[in-house]
Structure formats: structure tokens, C-alpha cells
Design an enzyme around this catalytic site. Structure first.
Site, PDB file in Angstrom:
ATOM      1  N   GLU A  73     -69.891  30.477  85.991  1.00 37.97           N
ATOM      2  CA  GLU A  73     -68.491  30.795  85.672  1.00 37.97           C
ATOM      3  C   GLU A  73     -67.797  31.411  86.890  1.00 37.97           C
ATOM      4  O   GLU A  73     -66.630  31.115  87.166  1.00 37.97           O
ATOM      5  CB  GLU A  73     -68.458  31.765  84.483  1.00 37.97           C
ATOM      6  CG  GLU A  73     -67.142  31.818  83.774  1.00 37.97           C
ATOM      7  CD  GLU A  73     -67.248  32.538  82.433  1.00 37.97           C
ATOM      8  OE1 GLU A  73     -68.258  33.218  82.169  1.00 37.97           O
ATOM      9  OE2 GLU A  73     -66.301  32.396  81.643  1.00 37.97           O
ATOM     10  N   CYS A 122     -67.595  32.454  76.403  1.00 39.41           N
ATOM     11  CA  CYS A 122     -68.889  32.798  75.789  1.00 39.41           C
ATOM     12  C   CYS A 122     -68.757  33.253  74.351  1.00 39.41           C
ATOM     13  O   CYS A 122     -69.733  33.275  73.621  1.00 39.41           O
ATOM     14  CB  CYS A 122     -69.651  33.811  76.631  1.00 39.41           C
ATOM     15  SG  CYS A 122     -68.660  35.157  77.207  1.00 39.41           S
ATOM     16  N   SER A 167     -63.055  28.233  80.528  1.00 40.49           N
ATOM     17  CA  SER A 167     -64.145  27.878  81.436  1.00 40.49           C
ATOM     18  C   SER A 167     -64.972  26.782  80.758  1.00 40.49           C
ATOM     19  O   SER A 167     -65.150  26.790  79.539  1.00 40.49           O
ATOM     20  CB  SER A 167     -65.020  29.108  81.672  1.00 40.49           C
ATOM     21  OG  SER A 167     -66.288  28.712  82.110  1.00 40.49           O
ATOM     22  N   LYS A 225     -72.160  32.485  66.389  1.00 48.49           N
ATOM     23  CA  LYS A 225     -73.181  31.833  67.225  1.00 48.49           C
ATOM     24  C   LYS A 225     -73.945  30.775  66.429  1.00 48.49           C
ATOM     25  O   LYS A 225     -74.505  29.845  67.002  1.00 48.49           O
ATOM     26  CB  LYS A 225     -74.163  32.869  67.772  1.00 48.49           C
ATOM     27  CG  LYS A 225     -73.577  33.749  68.849  1.00 48.49           C
ATOM     28  CD  LYS A 225     -73.641  33.092  70.215  1.00 48.49           C
ATOM     29  CE  LYS A 225     -72.780  33.839  71.212  1.00 48.49           C
ATOM     30  NZ  LYS A 225     -72.407  33.044  72.370  1.00 48.49           N
ATOM     31  N   GLU A 241     -71.853  27.764  66.775  1.00 49.75           N
ATOM     32  CA  GLU A 241     -71.923  27.288  68.159  1.00 49.75           C
ATOM     33  C   GLU A 241     -73.210  26.470  68.370  1.00 49.75           C
ATOM     34  O   GLU A 241     -73.181  25.370  68.934  1.00 49.75           O
ATOM     35  CB  GLU A 241     -71.907  28.484  69.118  1.00 49.75           C
ATOM     36  CG  GLU A 241     -71.992  28.110  70.588  1.00 49.75           C
ATOM     37  CD  GLU A 241     -72.015  29.339  71.489  1.00 49.75           C
ATOM     38  OE1 GLU A 241     -71.004  29.594  72.153  1.00 49.75           O
ATOM     39  OE2 GLU A 241     -73.043  30.052  71.531  1.00 49.75           O
TER      40      GLU A 241
HETATM   41 FE1  HC1 Z   1     -72.760  38.244  73.104  1.00 51.90          FE
HETATM   42 FE2  HC1 Z   1     -73.078  36.626  74.966  1.00 51.90          FE
HETATM   43  S1  HC1 Z   1     -72.370  38.722  75.251  1.00 51.90           S
HETATM   44  S2  HC1 Z   1     -71.488  36.357  73.387  1.00 51.90           S
HETATM   45  O1  HC1 Z   1     -71.432  39.107  72.619  1.00 51.90           O
HETATM   46  O2  HC1 Z   1     -71.913  35.931  76.336  1.00 51.90           O
HETATM   47  O3  HC1 Z   1     -73.356  37.119  70.431  1.00 51.90           O
HETATM   48  O4  HC1 Z   1     -74.766  40.449  72.885  1.00 51.90           O
HETATM   49  O5  HC1 Z   1     -75.443  37.038  73.463  1.00 51.90           O
HETATM   50  O6  HC1 Z   1     -74.169  33.851  74.356  1.00 51.90           O
HETATM   51  O7  HC1 Z   1     -75.163  37.229  76.969  1.00 51.90           O
HETATM   52  C1  HC1 Z   1     -73.169  37.655  71.397  1.00 51.90           C
HETATM   53  C2  HC1 Z   1     -73.952  39.671  72.924  1.00 51.90           C
HETATM   54  C3  HC1 Z   1     -74.314  37.239  73.699  1.00 51.90           C
HETATM   55  C4  HC1 Z   1     -73.808  34.912  74.661  1.00 51.90           C
HETATM   56  C5  HC1 Z   1     -74.419  36.947  76.241  1.00 51.90           C
END
Ligand code: HC1
Ligand code: SF4
Length: 591
Positions: free
Chosen positions: A286, A316, A336, A375, A378
Site C-alpha cells: 500500500e 483493509c 487502494s 471479515k 470479506e
Molecule cells: Fe483489523 Fe486488519 S487491522 S482490519 O482492524 O488491516 O479485523 O485487528 O486484522 O485484515 O492487520 C481487523 C485488526 C485486522 C486486517 C490487520
């Protein structure tokens, strides 16, 4: 100041306080179901907080306190009335606690137990009400891979509706009908999956019962662990290590990384990797993507086609990505193209680690432990995998991991610490910062600054983007070759209300940034919809401080210095944003 008595004890409180504040100040107990410390107001709808004020029964949460008030919380009248209200709620509640996902962690169950509330006959089959009056709603909504709804368990406290409307500004959930037919539901469409819900899970994290919950998969994961057919690999997100202790009775902000890894090994995981490693990888991808966009914007490089726009937004947070796709599709080019760390880890394990170890990706089961409900969705996106296998097979929330530990009688808090496995167990302090709002920005700055200027960043902490404020901004001076200095303007926001405001400002041209970090949950992942439901005024502050302390105690604090990241580029990926890196670590969005 006002003075009053609570159960005969004198308390002093500032003007504007409520009866509930007075009772709390005295340390006396009053049950609540609709009130929650994270909500901006108190609907006063559950009626279980009745106490005696000057000999009359009043709801403590929404009754203003006054000078000289005589408050009693334990009279026969109070206990009898509260028990009656709870009995009414119980009469319309299914009796399936034994297999309920929040069994043992249910505020309603605790009150039924505490007041020994008798089981009254069901007044009327509640499902009849819904079927008669709400033909468009189903009682059980399992349409989303992230969140499920069981209306039978709902006690109509409306915490979820307030959260969705006022904390998140999403207005997806509403209260429909009146009287006994009153129930929550999704606007616009009958199913969650078809609504505009972004699956942030903030509604789930305030639900006192199991009406709204994550779409659990811990049972499937347990069977997989116990069947021994697959090589079981876990990864744990940055924010889980500062919250999982709460599931084992520890205080918020307890850092239990080593005990959590040990617990995962006891559950039967063959390998435990650290999402921090993948967060470092994200920073490389990124960060270089941002630099490329900046160079094009600054005219230092020429683009063959239309140059990708600024500001670049982080990608993310899956709930944020969904929000962009559904409500701001014109901003898709600003996102991104990087997959999230969760997905980057899955892709790297299945495509690179398997190859290094002569394993077939289909023999490996990749399980993520995440503070997040979105998640789950995702991981289920069809583009997240290749050659017929998925990057991630199952996602468990922090709460689900806590449940698995309890189910298997693993007392995580008392286990001797264990360490993550090589090579993807090595993460930097920058990686762990991802758990806090502002963390991705701080991690990116550590790397981008040093890559561009070739100099060490004078101060590693970027104070301007720390803390729980909803929107923060900072600017960074980058000295390029020769005498040219460029200013990079960055912003960070958490909570959808703040994200919307920032997006509107960017669209109106009143905000001018180069790079923007957005996390949908207030506080970032530490406050994720899959985190323990610990109540208390300073839960997020404590988790946040714990994340910062992990980083400051580490020797390795910059993503580009992570030796395993260097090895991955040297041996397999070439350099950041290479063709191979794009194939594994980048994605596309849909409008
Ligand atoms: Fe997160 Fe991430 S910070 S998004 O909050 O970018 O869920 O902890 O795992 O994928 O690293 C969540 C936290 C995590 C991702 C990372
Ligand atoms: Fe609203 Fe988030 Fe709950 Fe969806 S998950 S209903 S957007 S609070």
C-alpha cells in the site's frame, strides 16, 4: 452539586445527573437492558431499571436526580416489579439457552438467574405475531455470512437500532410496528444481505442477548480441528491480543498474546501465524502504491492512461469497502487495490508457504481470528482465492475464540506463553498498530518516509493520529532528491458517521488529502464488532493503550525492516507491486 440518599447512604452528584448515576455512585446494583455505555442516549424502553424515588417507582436511567431524593433499590416492591417485567420478557423468549451462542455471556440470562424469574406460560406464540403482521420479515435471518438475526430472542431493548442510527449513521436497522408487534428489522429489504448493512457488527456488540450475533463458525472449526484431516493454520489479528483476555475474565487491555497462541495450540492448530506479518506486507504494497500515485500527481512520472486519483483510501476495513461499493461507487478508484492483511496472509500461506513446504493448498485449512464480523464476508468474496481454493477458509471473532476456549475447558489466562510459528509469525510494531484507529497511517508513514528520504524518521510516534477522536489529520514533509520538499496531507477517521462526513468533504472539495485511513468501527479494530462485549467507560482506551505499549516495547518497529518480509520479496515476490505481488495481494471492487 446535589445530595441524596441511596439505600440510606448519602451521595453527592453534579446537577444534571440521573437517578441511575446516583445509584451507580453509591455502588448499588440496578439492572439495565436498554442502557449501554457506548450509546449516546438512553431510550428508557426496557423498564427493568425501576427503583423507588421518594416512594414512587421510576426508571433510574431516564429520571433526573434532584436535591434530597430518597432512593431505594431493594424494596420488596422494586424487586417484585422488576421480576414481573423480566418474567413477561421471559414468557416470550425461547428456552434454547443450552445451544445459544451467547450462553453464559447473556445479560438477560444473568438477570433471569439473579432474580430467579419464574417461567410463565407463553402469552401467545410470538412467531404468530410476526408471521401475521410482518409478512416481509422472517424470524431468522441467516442470509449474510457475517451476521445473523434471531427475532425470537430479541427483547426489544433497541440498543442495536440506536447504534446503527446514531453511532454508525447507517440507518439500516429500525423498529417496526407497535405494542406487542413491535420488532426490529432491516429497512428497504427483508434480508440483511440485500439491505445496505455493511456488517460492521456494532449492533451485535451491544445486543444484550443472542438476537443479533456473528454468523458463527466455531463449531465447524472445532470439528475440523478434531478430525485431523487438514493442516490447521490460524492467524490472529492485531486487535485480538489486547481483548481476548476479557473473554477469560481479565481486565480490558491485558496483553495475552503468548497465552492466546498457547491456547490455539491446545485447541489443535498445527501452526499459528501473526496477522501483523501480513500487516507489514500491506504496508509495503500500500505504501508503494501511494508513492506511485503521488509521483504521478507530482508530475515526477508519466502515466500511460488516466492516473489513479488522490486521495488514496485504505482498503483493509471490509465494512468500509462495502460502504464505498454500495454508497460511493465513484470513489472505487480511490480505494487502494491492496487486499486486507487477513487476505494477504491467506494468499501468502496458500500460494507461497505451501509451495515452500511441498504442501497442497487444498490440504491446508486457514482460519482467521478477527475482532470483526465483516471479515467473514470479506473471506467469502469470490475473488479472494485462486485455482479453486480460497485464501481464508473460516473466520472466527474474538468472542468465538473465547467460546471455543471455554467449551474445551482451556483456561487461556493461566497457560504458559507460547510463540508464533515461523516464518509468518514475525510481525513488527508497525503491524500491531493496525489494531488502533490511526495505526495503519502511522505504520505507513514509518515506511514511506524512510523509503523516500533514505533517512531515519526522527520520531516514530505520530501523536497527531493517536487517540479516540473520530477524525484526525496530520501532514508530513518529504524531502525528495535535490532540494524539492513535498507535503503529504493525511487524515484518519473511525466510525461511519465520521467517514461519511469526510467523504462528503472530499467530494465537495473542501478537504484536500493525499492519503486517508478509514475504519468503520469507533476506535478502529480494537472496537470491532467481533470483540468481547465488555461494558465499561474506558474499555477502548485500555485496549488502545495496550496496542501502543506492545509497539513501544518491540525492537522491530518498521514493516520494511521485517526480515521475513524482506525474504518473501527476495525469494518469491520480487518487489512491492510486482506482477506476482499483484496476482496474490491485490484485488478488484464491484459497484
Ligand atoms: Fe483489523 Fe486488519 S487491522 S482490519 O482492524 O488491516 O479485523 O485487528 O486484522 O485484515 O492487520 C481487523 C485488526 C485486522 C486486517 C490487520
Ligand atoms: Fe447497522 Fe452495522 Fe449492524 Fe449493519 S452491522 S445493522 S450497518 S450497525
Amino acid at each position: 452539586q446535589m445530595h441524596m440518599t441511596v439505600n440510606g447512604r448519602t451521595v453527592t452528584l453534579p446537577k444534571g445527573s440521573s437517578i441511575y448515576d446516583a445509584v451507580s455512585k453509591a455502588g448499588a446494583f440496578v439492572p439495565v437492558l436498554c442502557k449501554h455505555p457506548r450509546l449516546p442516549n438512553t431510550p428508557g424502553s426496557c423498564r427493568v431499571c425501576l427503583v423507588e424515588v421518594d416512594k414512587r417507582l421510576k426508571p433510574a436511567c431516564c429520571t433526573p436526580a434532584h436535591e434530597g431524593a430518597v432512593i431505594n433499590t431493594d424494596t420488596e416492591d422494586v424487586v417484585h416489579t422488576v421480576t414481573g417485567t423480566l418474567a413477561l420478557l421471559r414468557s416470550n423468549h425461547p428456552e434454547d439457552c443450552m445451544s445459544c451462542d451467547v450462553n453464559g455471556k447473556c445479560e438477560f440470562q444473568d438477570l433471569i438467574n439473579r432474580y430467579l424469574v419464574p417461567k410463565w406460560p407463553k402469552l401467545k406464540d410470538v412467531s404468530d405475531d410476526y408471521i401475521e403482521h410482518t409478512a416481509t420479515w422472517s424470524l431468522y435471518d441467516q442470509s449474510s455470512p457475517a451476521i445473523k438475526l434471531d427475532l425470537e430472542k430479541c427483547i426489544k431493548c433497541s440498543r442495536c437500532v440506536t447504534t446503527c442510527e446514531e453511532v454508525q449513521g447507517m440507518n439500516v436497522l429500525g423498529m417496526f410496528n407497535r405494542g406487542r408487534d413491535r420488532h426490529i428489522g432491516f429497512y428497504h429489504e427483508s434480508d440483511l444481505e440485500l439491505s445496505k448493512c455493511i456488517e460492521c457488527g456494532q449492533c451485535v456488540s451491544v445486543c444484550p442477548v443472542g438476537a443479533l450475533s456473528e454468523h458463527t463458525s466455531w463449531r465447524q472449526v472445532l470439528s475440523l480441528l478434531q478430525s485431523k484431516r487438514k493442516i490447521m493454520v490460524a492467524q490472529t489479528a492485531p486487535a485480538v491480543r489486547v481483548a481476548i483476555g476479557e473473554e477469560a475474565g481479565l481486565a480490558p487491555g491485558s496483553v495475552t498474546t503468548g497465552q492466546m497462541v498457547a491456547g490455539l495450540k491446545r485447541l489443535g492448530f498445527d501452526y499459528v501465524f501473526d496477522t501483523d506479518f501480513a500487516a507489514d506486507l500491506t504496508i509495503m504494497e500500500e505504501g508503494m502504491e501511494l508513492l506511485q500515485r503521488l509521483k504521478l500527481a507530482w508530475g515526477l512520472e508519466k502515466s500511460a492512461g488516466t492516473p489513479p486519483p488522490l486521495p488514496m483510501f485504505t482498503s483493509c476495513c471490509p465494512a468500509w469497502v462495502t460502504l464505498v461499493e454500495t454508497e460511493y461507487p465513484e470513489l472505487i478508484p480511490n480505494l487502494s487495490s491492496c487486499k486486507s492483511p487477513q487476505q494477504m496472509m491467506g494468499a501468502t500461506v496458500k500460494a507461497v508457504w505451501c509451495k515452500r513446504n511441498n504442501l497442497q493448498p487444498e490440504d491446508v485449512c486457514m482460519v482467521s481470528i478477527m475482532p470483526c464480523t465483516a471479515k467473514k464476508h470479506e473471506a467469502a468474496r469470490p475473488e479472494m482465492g485462486r485455482d479453486g481454493y480460497k485464501d481464508i477458509d473460516h473466520v472466527l471473532t474474538t468472542r468465538e475464540l473465547g467460546r471455543m476456549f471455554r467449551f474445551q475447558h482451556i483456561d487461556m489466562a493461566s497457560l504458559p506463553k507460547d510463540s508464533y510459528d515461523d516464518p509468518m509469525g514475525t510481525g513488527s510494531g508497525a503491524g500491531v498498530l493496525f489494531g488502533n484507529t490511526g495505526g495503519v497511517m502511522e505504520a505507513a508513514v514509518r515506511t514511506v518516509y524512510e523509503v523516500v528520504t533514505g533517512k531515519e524518521l526522527p520520531h516514530l510516534s505520530l501523536e497527531a493520529v493517536r487517540g479516540l477522536k473520530g477524525t484526525k489529520e496530520a501532514s508530513l514533509q518529504l524531502q525528495l532528491d535535490g532540494d524539492t520538499t513535498k507535503t503529504v496531507r493525511v487524515a484518519v477517521c473511525s466510525g461511519v458517521v465520521n467517514a461519511r462526513k469526510l467523504v462528503e468533504d472530499v467530494r465537495a472539495g473542501t478537504a484536500n488529502y493525499d492519503f486517508v485511513e478509514v475504519m468503520s468501527c469507533p476506535g478502529g479494530c480494537i472496537g470491532g464488532g467481533g470483540q468481547p462485549k465488555t461494558k465499561g467507560p474506558d474499555v477502548l482506551q485500555r485496549r488502545m493503550a495496550a496496542v501502543y505499549s506492545i509497539d513501544s516495547n518491540m525492537h522491530l518497529r518498521k514493516s520494511h525492516e521485517n526480515p521475513q518480509i524482506k525474504k518473501l520479496y527476495a525469494d518469491e515476490l520480487g518487489k512491492p507491486n510486482s506482477e506476482e505481488a499483484h496476482h496474490l495481494l491485490h484485488t478488484k471492487y464491484h459497484d
